[in-house]
Scaffold this active site. Structure first.
Site, PDB file in Angstrom:
ATOM      1  CG  HIS A   1      45.847 -31.572 -38.773  1.00 24.33           C
ATOM      2  ND1 HIS A   1      44.912 -32.331 -38.119  1.00 24.33           N
ATOM      3  CD2 HIS A   1      46.886 -32.420 -39.015  1.00 24.33           C
ATOM      4  CE1 HIS A   1      45.353 -33.578 -37.985  1.00 24.33           C
ATOM      5  NE2 HIS A   1      46.561 -33.646 -38.522  1.00 24.33           N
TER       6      HIS A   1
ATOM      7  CD  GLU B   1      42.584 -30.694 -36.390  1.00 23.00           C
ATOM      8  OE1 GLU B   1      42.865 -31.361 -37.402  1.00 23.00           O
ATOM      9  OE2 GLU B   1      43.273 -30.709 -35.351  1.00 23.00           O
TER      10      GLU B   1
ATOM     11  NE  ARG C   1      45.161 -37.649 -35.548  1.00 20.05           N
ATOM     12  CZ  ARG C   1      46.106 -37.514 -36.462  1.00 20.05           C
ATOM     13  NH1 ARG C   1      47.001 -36.550 -36.329  1.00 20.05           N
ATOM     14  NH2 ARG C   1      46.169 -38.315 -37.503  1.00 20.05           N
TER      15      ARG C   1
END
Length: 306
Positions: free
Chosen positions: A271, A252, A224
């Site tokens: 991602h 993000e 993450r």
């Protein structure tokens, strides 16, 4: 009584159009309106953090099934007495495969070679390799285990795994606790982050951590974004001291004007580690089975909150 189920893909609508279940096509990212009243929400992780709170506004909600492993984002928005499951078992292989691709692309300098190809420049480039490298792997869950199994055939000189608690894995290798990590950083060629985002892992990869890594080492993050201090990493990249390969970032999505985009020796993917056709098949099959089990009052797989 008909079970009303919110699903993000037409494929799931088609597969759940069965007696006793009413699938409703609704995507947490794309639909302009909040969701209609429903019993079950099947959802991806919202790409826009501001949309996460939409979960809390679904009237009549009883269960949420996530099309991902990570669930930390939904916890503060989950209404009381709503159960939660994730897609453990469907995501790990794709993420591990992407992690390996990032490592190899960075070590073998494929970005630089691609630039040479576009310039029609035939210049041989000497690169690093996994073979003979010392690798530190942070994370011993499903993703971490799959990454480890893919690294071993490349014959790293050392492959050391770290997690929250120290123990011996069922396969016989030792897992060290994270508080012993700093002693391994000065000799590591590759450091891989495959940890969940928790208060304990928030900015675990900070300026002190990065400064302990040796010159030319590679940091790979498929966990993450907030686990890594972005500003601290950016300083190391701009100084030319470290390399990075990131499938997740903080913030993000990464804003178009962010300096990380153009930082030297840095590969960024949006991602997308789990975004494969095989993943879609596996995660869809699991979601359908979970909804049917819920409709019949059966025990659910991967229960996080009962």
């Amino acid at each position: 009584m008909t079970l009303r189920v919110l699903v993000p893909w037409q494929r799931l609508v088609d597969e759940l159009t069965i007696p006793g279940i009413e699938p409703i096509l609704w995507h947490i990212n794309d639909d302009p309106e909040d969701a209609p009243p429903s019993d079950v929400l099947v959802t991806e992780r919202p790409s826009n953090p501001q949309l996460r709170s939409r979960v809390s506004r679904i009237k009549g909600l009883k269960h949420v099934h996530l099309l991902s492993l990570g669930y930390e984002w939904v916890l503060e928005h989950l209404p009381e007495k709503v159960s939660l499951t994730n897609s453990k078992g469907a995501v790990e292989d794709a993420t591990a495969e992407h992690c390996l691709a990032l490592i190899l692309a960075s070590l073998r300098q494929l970005s630089q070679v691609g630039k040479q190809q576009r310039e029609r420049n035939w210049t041989r480039t000497w690169t690093g390799s996994l073979h003979g490298s010392k690798v530190v792997l942070l994370g011993a869950g499903g993703v971490g285990n799959e990454i480890r199994s893919r690294l071993l055939p490349f014959k790293p000189a050392e492959l050391t795994t770290f997690a929250r608690t120290e123990r011996v894995h069922e396969q016989g290798y030792r897992i060290y606790s994270l508080d012993r990590l700093r002693g391994f950083l000065p000799t590591a060629d590759v450091v891989i982050v495959a940890l969940p985002h928790t208060p304990e892992t928030e900015k675990l990869i900070d300026a002190e951590f990065l400064s302990a890594m040796k010159n030319g080492a590679l940091l790979v993050n498929v966990g993450r974004g907030p686990i890594v201090d972005t500003e601290a990493l950016l300083l190391e990249l701009l100084a030319g001291r470290l390399h990075a390969a990131l499938d997740v970032t903080d913030p993000e999505p990464l804003p178009a004007n962010h300096a990380l985009w153009s930082a030297p020796n840095c590969i960024i993917t949006p991602h997308m580690a789990g975004d494969t056709g095989q993943f879609i098949s596996l995660v869809s099959e699991l979601a359908v089975n979970q909804v049917i089990a819920f409709a019949h009052g059966e025990e659910l797989a991967n229960q996080i909150i009962n």
